[in-house]
Design a protein around this motif. Sequence first.
Motif, PDB file in Angstrom:
ATOM      1  N   ALA A 118       0.833  -1.198   0.000  1.00 30.58           N
ATOM      2  CA  ALA A 118       0.000   0.000   0.000  1.00 30.58           C
ATOM      3  C   ALA A 118       0.874   1.257   0.000  1.00 30.58           C
ATOM      4  CB  ALA A 118      -0.926  -0.010   1.219  1.00 30.58           C
ATOM      5  N   TYR A 119       1.923   1.229   0.796  1.00 30.82           N
ATOM      6  CA  TYR A 119       2.847   2.366   0.880  1.00 30.82           C
ATOM      7  C   TYR A 119       3.474   2.640  -0.486  1.00 30.82           C
ATOM      8  CZ  TYR A 119       6.677   5.257   2.719  1.00 30.82           C
ATOM      9  OH  TYR A 119       7.554   6.290   2.980  1.00 30.82           O
ATOM     10  N   ASN A 120       3.948   1.587  -1.161  1.00 32.28           N
ATOM     11  CA  ASN A 120       4.571   1.766  -2.471  1.00 32.28           C
ATOM     12  C   ASN A 120       3.581   2.277  -3.508  1.00 32.28           C
ATOM     13  OD1 ASN A 120       7.129   0.958  -1.638  1.00 32.28           O
ATOM     14  ND2 ASN A 120       6.733  -1.211  -2.069  1.00 32.28           N
ATOM     15  N   HIS A 121       2.327   1.836  -3.411  1.00 30.69           N
ATOM     16  CA  HIS A 121       1.321   2.353  -4.344  1.00 30.69           C
ATOM     17  C   HIS A 121       1.121   3.850  -4.146  1.00 30.69           C
ATOM     18  CE1 HIS A 121      -2.312   2.747  -6.723  1.00 30.69           C
ATOM     19  NE2 HIS A 121      -2.903   3.312  -5.673  1.00 30.69           N
ATOM     20  N   LEU A 122       1.021   4.282  -2.894  1.00 28.14           N
ATOM     21  CA  LEU A 122       0.852   5.709  -2.622  1.00 28.14           C
ATOM     22  C   LEU A 122       2.084   6.512  -3.036  1.00 28.14           C
ATOM     23  CD1 LEU A 122      -0.964   5.642   0.835  1.00 28.14           C
ATOM     24  CD2 LEU A 122      -1.954   6.191  -1.404  1.00 28.14           C
ATOM     25  N   LEU A 123       3.261   5.896  -2.928  1.00 28.24           N
ATOM     26  CA  LEU A 123       4.484   6.582  -3.358  1.00 28.24           C
ATOM     27  C   LEU A 123       4.463   6.808  -4.872  1.00 28.24           C
ATOM     28  CD1 LEU A 123       7.278   7.732  -2.811  1.00 28.24           C
ATOM     29  CD2 LEU A 123       8.205   5.402  -2.963  1.00 28.24           C
ATOM     30  N   GLU A 124       4.006   5.808  -5.630  1.00 26.89           N
ATOM     31  CA  GLU A 124       3.903   5.972  -7.081  1.00 26.89           C
ATOM     32  C   GLU A 124       2.903   7.076  -7.438  1.00 26.89           C
ATOM     33  OE1 GLU A 124       5.716   4.495  -9.556  1.00 26.89           O
ATOM     34  OE2 GLU A 124       6.920   3.839  -7.841  1.00 26.89           O
ATOM     35  N   ILE A 125       1.803   7.127  -6.717  1.00 33.49           N
ATOM     36  CA  ILE A 125       0.819   8.192  -6.939  1.00 33.49           C
ATOM     37  C   ILE A 125       1.438   9.550  -6.624  1.00 33.49           C
ATOM     38  CG2 ILE A 125      -1.390   9.146  -6.171  1.00 33.49           C
ATOM     39  CD1 ILE A 125      -1.659   6.643  -7.885  1.00 33.49           C
ATOM     40  N   ARG A 126       2.202   9.587  -5.541  1.00 35.33           N
ATOM     41  CA  ARG A 126       2.872  10.843  -5.157  1.00 35.33           C
ATOM     42  C   ARG A 126       3.837  11.306  -6.244  1.00 35.33           C
ATOM     43  NH1 ARG A 126       5.446  14.773  -4.319  1.00 35.33           N
ATOM     44  NH2 ARG A 126       6.316  15.585  -2.374  1.00 35.33           N
ATOM     45  N   LEU A 127       4.587  10.372  -6.824  1.00 39.23           N
ATOM     46  CA  LEU A 127       5.534  10.722  -7.884  1.00 39.23           C
ATOM     47  C   LEU A 127       4.811  11.175  -9.145  1.00 39.23           C
ATOM     48  CD1 LEU A 127       8.058   7.779  -7.372  1.00 39.23           C
ATOM     49  CD2 LEU A 127       8.537  10.204  -6.992  1.00 39.23           C
ATOM     50  N   ASP A 128       3.687  10.527  -9.452  1.00 40.87           N
ATOM     51  CA  ASP A 128       2.950  10.871 -10.675  1.00 40.87           C
ATOM     52  C   ASP A 128       2.188  12.186 -10.552  1.00 40.87           C
ATOM     53  OD1 ASP A 128       3.723   8.687 -12.178  1.00 40.87           O
ATOM     54  OD2 ASP A 128       2.045   7.435 -11.512  1.00 40.87           O
ATOM     55  N   ARG A 129       1.554  12.415  -9.418  1.00 40.11           N
ATOM     56  CA  ARG A 129       0.604  13.524  -9.316  1.00 40.11           C
ATOM     57  C   ARG A 129       1.039  14.642  -8.376  1.00 40.11           C
ATOM     58  NH1 ARG A 129      -4.681  10.037  -8.032  1.00 40.11           N
ATOM     59  NH2 ARG A 129      -5.426  12.097  -7.332  1.00 40.11           N
ATOM     60  N   GLY A 130       2.166  14.418  -7.673  1.00 37.02           N
ATOM     61  CA  GLY A 130       2.599  15.431  -6.727  1.00 37.02           C
ATOM     62  C   GLY A 130       1.869  15.277  -5.403  1.00 37.02           C
ATOM     63  N   VAL A 131       1.854  16.362  -4.617  1.00 38.74           N
ATOM     64  CA  VAL A 131       1.279  16.319  -3.269  1.00 38.74           C
ATOM     65  C   VAL A 131      -0.241  16.214  -3.335  1.00 38.74           C
ATOM     66  CG1 VAL A 131       1.049  17.536  -1.077  1.00 38.74           C
ATOM     67  CG2 VAL A 131       3.194  17.684  -2.375  1.00 38.74           C
ATOM     68  N   LEU A 132      -0.804  15.267  -2.548  1.00 39.34           N
ATOM     69  CA  LEU A 132      -2.260  15.123  -2.437  1.00 39.34           C
ATOM     70  C   LEU A 132      -2.694  15.590  -1.049  1.00 39.34           C
ATOM     71  CD1 LEU A 132      -2.854  11.521  -3.884  1.00 39.34           C
ATOM     72  CD2 LEU A 132      -2.939  13.702  -5.105  1.00 39.34           C
ATOM     73  N   SER A 133      -3.941  16.015  -0.952  1.00 44.30           N
ATOM     74  CA  SER A 133      -4.495  16.301   0.376  1.00 44.30           C
ATOM     75  C   SER A 133      -4.688  14.973   1.094  1.00 44.30           C
ATOM     76  CB  SER A 133      -5.827  17.026   0.250  1.00 44.30           C
ATOM     77  OG  SER A 133      -6.809  16.163  -0.299  1.00 44.30           O
ATOM     78  N   GLU A 134      -4.853  15.027   2.412  1.00 43.50           N
ATOM     79  CA  GLU A 134      -5.046  13.788   3.163  1.00 43.50           C
ATOM     80  C   GLU A 134      -6.329  13.080   2.727  1.00 43.50           C
ATOM     81  OE1 GLU A 134      -5.461  12.254   7.803  1.00 43.50           O
ATOM     82  OE2 GLU A 134      -4.523  14.198   7.347  1.00 43.50           O
ATOM     83  N   ASP A 135      -7.390  13.847   2.419  1.00 43.74           N
ATOM     84  CA  ASP A 135      -8.645  13.229   1.968  1.00 43.74           C
ATOM     85  C   ASP A 135      -8.459  12.536   0.630  1.00 43.74           C
ATOM     86  OD1 ASP A 135      -9.942  14.072   4.228  1.00 43.74           O
ATOM     87  OD2 ASP A 135     -10.859  15.844   3.279  1.00 43.74           O
ATOM     88  N   ASP A 136      -7.737  13.191  -0.312  1.00 46.41           N
ATOM     89  CA  ASP A 136      -7.514  12.569  -1.618  1.00 46.41           C
ATOM     90  C   ASP A 136      -6.640  11.333  -1.496  1.00 46.41           C
ATOM     91  OD1 ASP A 136      -9.051  14.443  -2.888  1.00 46.41           O
ATOM     92  OD2 ASP A 136      -7.355  15.691  -3.542  1.00 46.41           O
ATOM     93  N   ALA A 137      -5.616  11.399  -0.620  1.00 46.49           N
ATOM     94  CA  ALA A 137      -4.742  10.241  -0.426  1.00 46.49           C
ATOM     95  C   ALA A 137      -5.539   9.086   0.181  1.00 46.49           C
ATOM     96  CB  ALA A 137      -3.573  10.621   0.475  1.00 46.49           C
ATOM     97  N   ARG A 138      -6.444   9.400   1.123  1.00 43.25           N
ATOM     98  CA  ARG A 138      -7.273   8.368   1.747  1.00 43.25           C
ATOM     99  C   ARG A 138      -8.182   7.716   0.703  1.00 43.25           C
ATOM    100  NH1 ARG A 138      -9.504   7.531   7.013  1.00 43.25           N
ATOM    101  NH2 ARG A 138     -11.531   6.487   6.918  1.00 43.25           N
ATOM    102  N   ALA A 139      -8.753   8.554  -0.159  1.00 43.83           N
ATOM    103  CA  ALA A 139      -9.638   8.019  -1.197  1.00 43.83           C
ATOM    104  C   ALA A 139      -8.865   7.126  -2.160  1.00 43.83           C
ATOM    105  CB  ALA A 139     -10.298   9.176  -1.960  1.00 43.83           C
ATOM    106  N   GLU A 140      -7.656   7.534  -2.535  1.00 43.22           N
ATOM    107  CA  GLU A 140      -6.836   6.734  -3.444  1.00 43.22           C
ATOM    108  C   GLU A 140      -6.449   5.414  -2.801  1.00 43.22           C
ATOM    109  OE1 GLU A 140      -5.087   5.104  -6.416  1.00 43.22           O
ATOM    110  OE2 GLU A 140      -6.073   7.050  -6.646  1.00 43.22           O
ATOM    111  N   LEU A 141      -6.143   5.441  -1.492  1.00 45.57           N
ATOM    112  CA  LEU A 141      -5.799   4.205  -0.785  1.00 45.57           C
ATOM    113  C   LEU A 141      -6.989   3.249  -0.761  1.00 45.57           C
ATOM    114  CD1 LEU A 141      -3.892   2.525   1.022  1.00 45.57           C
ATOM    115  CD2 LEU A 141      -4.780   3.819   2.989  1.00 45.57           C
ATOM    116  N   LEU A 142      -8.187   3.773  -0.467  1.00 46.64           N
ATOM    117  CA  LEU A 142      -9.374   2.910  -0.415  1.00 46.64           C
ATOM    118  C   LEU A 142      -9.725   2.362  -1.792  1.00 46.64           C
ATOM    119  CD1 LEU A 142     -11.551   4.980   2.098  1.00 46.64           C
ATOM    120  CD2 LEU A 142     -10.406   2.777   2.527  1.00 46.64           C
TER     121      LEU A 142
END
Length: 503
Positions: A468-492
């Motif tokens: 899960a951590y690595n998936h969020l890291l890839e999203i971070r690299l692709d899209r830049g900084v996300l809000s906590e709500d957007d990051a939570r939604a992407e994780l779910l």
Amino acid sequence: MWLGSAALRPVGWSVVIGTKEAATHVLSKAQRQAVRQLLRIAPVADELGARFQAAGHELALVGGSVRDALLDRLGQDLDFTTSARPEETKRLLAGWTDNLWDVGQRFGTIGGTKDGFLIEVTTYRADSYDASSRKPAVAYGASITDDLVRRDFTVNAMAVLLPGREFVDPHGGLADLGRKLIRTPGTPEQSFSDDPLRMMRAARFASQLGFEVAPEVVAAMTDMAGRIEIVSAERVRDELTKLLLSPTPRTGLTLLVDTGIAEHVLPELPALRLEIDEHHRHKDVYEHSLTVLEQAIELERRLPGGGPDLVTRLAALLHDIGKPRTRKFEPGGGVSFHHHDVVGAKMARKRLTALRYPTAVIDDVAALIQLHLRFHGYRGGEWTDSAVRRYVRDAGAELERLHVLTRADSTTRNRRKALALQQSYDSLEERIARLAEEEELAAIRPDLDGNQIMQILGIRPGPLVGRAYNHLLEIRLDRGVLSEDDARAELLRWWSEQPESSS
């Protein structure tokens, strides 16, 4: 010849034993420089000499300390030699030095500090190797003459006896210093038999001092190159490091290659002398690598601390060592070196490990070599922000060194092409700086940490958290900084697609 005592007498430095070959104006300058440096250390040197004299022993400032005094570059490290055995030296230094250590006692050396000077006192030596030894056998000499004749080079075979301040130069070191010449006190064959590492020291001094190595010394290095293999990897490493950190390492490296010594200590370097025939023309990789090293040295001012930097210099020298193994002649006369960055990184790791370099140095050099081609995909600035983030993420703590190496790797003589490369890298660095300011790029992490991931998904520590951590890291690299709500939604969203979510 009794040389220049009139120039020395006013400040108390009286007798010189030397050679008839020295040029007067050069020696006079060297004497003035030596007097200035030796006066600076006189309170410590004279006092120490008096202690040994009172105990019935000789003491002399010797070797590199005398050489550097004559070159007006004497630092705080002072080397002495004595007729006293180590146990007696230890007794004489105890209570006089600010600190004392005896880790080198079995080699005849006792060390300490005094009034800001680092002092080492070594019993007169007459060391040598036997045919099969990897370390010199420690033997003590009977006199200063015995000690000086067994030293590596004439410029290091000078001494100042204390406290009488008598300059001893039986092998013409002062004259060789004036001529900027590396020569041995006896025959070079005997000197290199006594300690084969001296062959590498000749190359190192050529780079450090800007001196020429005498023809007979070069000839002996060539004839005896294989003898270097009996020297321990640690001693070879230390000499190679000193050479690389010198002002002009190309000089010494070229000498090691030309004499065949590099074949035994760093064979990947001479292997870069790839044959170039009329049908398959490409850059001379060996000369290119030396030029990249020189250009990297010029750019070290960009690094924290400003250099000299061992990791950068090793990476610059070795960045293309994978080319000989990956060279392929293409139809139509072209030459390719596909994946030489990956192959070269593995080769560098293997060689530096064999030379006993620290793991951190090995890891950093290998990483730089593996990354040194990445920039070439940037031409024209077509990278996305995601690609720039990944470049920074992959470089990690080596980003500044990678900037230096990549810029140094341009050796084209085509001014238009060189300017285009420079502008492209300027552009990349500007984008990195902008993204860093916006996103704290140097510390790229997912927008949720491991604890938050476990809490949101209701899972326990384990491999699933890492996925899960690595998936969020890839999203971070692709899209830049996300809000906590957007990051939570992407994780779910990601979790809903995993088989474990339904169990």
